[in-house]
Design a protein around this motif. Structure first.
Motif, PDB file in Angstrom:
ATOM      1  N   ARG A 124       0.833  -1.202   0.000  1.00 13.06           N
ATOM      2  CA  ARG A 124       0.000   0.000   0.000  1.00 13.06           C
ATOM      3  C   ARG A 124       0.870   1.255   0.000  1.00 13.06           C
ATOM      4  N   VAL A 125       1.999   1.221   0.706  1.00 12.98           N
ATOM      5  CA  VAL A 125       2.885   2.377   0.772  1.00 12.98           C
ATOM      6  C   VAL A 125       3.555   2.607  -0.581  1.00 12.98           C
ATOM      7  N   PHE A 126       3.999   1.540  -1.245  1.00 17.25           N
ATOM      8  CA  PHE A 126       4.719   1.680  -2.506  1.00 17.25           C
ATOM      9  C   PHE A 126       3.819   1.549  -3.731  1.00 17.25           C
ATOM     10  N   GLY A 127       2.606   1.097  -3.553  1.00 18.37           N
ATOM     11  CA  GLY A 127       1.725   0.856  -4.686  1.00 18.37           C
ATOM     12  C   GLY A 127       0.852   2.035  -5.031  1.00 18.37           C
ATOM     13  N   LYS A 128      -0.200   1.736  -5.769  1.00 18.38           N
ATOM     14  CA  LYS A 128      -1.145   2.778  -6.173  1.00 18.38           C
ATOM     15  C   LYS A 128      -1.937   3.263  -4.961  1.00 18.38           C
ATOM     16  N   LYS A 129      -2.401   4.482  -5.053  1.00 21.52           N
ATOM     17  CA  LYS A 129      -3.206   5.063  -3.988  1.00 21.52           C
ATOM     18  C   LYS A 129      -4.611   4.474  -4.016  1.00 21.52           C
ATOM     19  N   ASP A 130      -5.122   4.162  -2.840  1.00 24.14           N
ATOM     20  CA  ASP A 130      -6.475   3.641  -2.706  1.00 24.14           C
ATOM     21  C   ASP A 130      -7.421   4.815  -2.462  1.00 24.14           C
ATOM     22  N   PRO A 131      -8.346   5.086  -3.381  1.00 29.29           N
ATOM     23  CA  PRO A 131      -9.212   6.256  -3.214  1.00 29.29           C
ATOM     24  C   PRO A 131     -10.159   6.148  -2.023  1.00 29.29           C
ATOM     25  N   SER A 132     -10.398   4.938  -1.519  1.00 32.72           N
ATOM     26  CA  SER A 132     -11.319   4.793  -0.396  1.00 32.72           C
ATOM     27  C   SER A 132     -10.655   5.113   0.943  1.00 32.72           C
ATOM     28  N   ARG A 133      -9.326   5.228   0.962  1.00 36.86           N
ATOM     29  CA  ARG A 133      -8.621   5.546   2.208  1.00 36.86           C
ATOM     30  C   ARG A 133      -8.546   7.057   2.386  1.00 36.86           C
ATOM     31  N   PRO A 134      -8.562   7.508   3.640  1.00 38.93           N
ATOM     32  CA  PRO A 134      -8.462   8.956   3.880  1.00 38.93           C
ATOM     33  C   PRO A 134      -7.093   9.488   3.471  1.00 38.93           C
ATOM     34  N   ASP A 135      -7.053  10.756   3.094  1.00 34.05           N
ATOM     35  CA  ASP A 135      -5.818  11.372   2.655  1.00 34.05           C
ATOM     36  C   ASP A 135      -5.636  12.694   3.404  1.00 34.05           C
ATOM     37  N   MET A 138       3.777  10.529   6.890  1.00 33.06           N
ATOM     38  CA  MET A 138       4.063   9.265   7.557  1.00 33.06           C
ATOM     39  C   MET A 138       4.459   8.201   6.532  1.00 33.06           C
ATOM     40  N   HIS A 139       3.696   8.111   5.432  1.00 28.20           N
ATOM     41  CA  HIS A 139       4.023   7.125   4.405  1.00 28.20           C
ATOM     42  C   HIS A 139       5.355   7.449   3.735  1.00 28.20           C
ATOM     43  N   GLY A 140       5.666   8.720   3.554  1.00 25.55           N
ATOM     44  CA  GLY A 140       6.958   9.104   2.974  1.00 25.55           C
ATOM     45  C   GLY A 140       8.118   8.703   3.865  1.00 25.55           C
TER      46      GLY A 140
END
Length: 64
Positions: free
Chosen positions: A21-32, A39-41
């Protein structure tokens, strides 16, 4: 019962899903948010540094 408890201690599925999830595509259903992106960076940097250090340690061990 005991083996089931031990097996649950070593489940790594959620951790591997996090790495993808950190290195892959962004999940639009997750909060941003800004904090979440930072944190992910930081986690990306630490994972890359860890893998680099593993490679360095492996090379040093094999060249001795």
């Amino acid at each position: 019962m005991e083996s089931n408890r031990i097996k649950n201690q070593f489940k790594l599925g959620e951790a591997f899903r996090y790495f993808f999830r950190v290195f892959g595509k962004k999940d639009p259903s997750r909060p941003d948010s800004f904090n979440l992106r930072m944190m992910h960076g930081i986690n990306r940097i630490s994972i890359i540094m860890f893998l680099f250090c593993l490679v360095v340690m492996l090379v040093r061990a094999l060249t001795r």
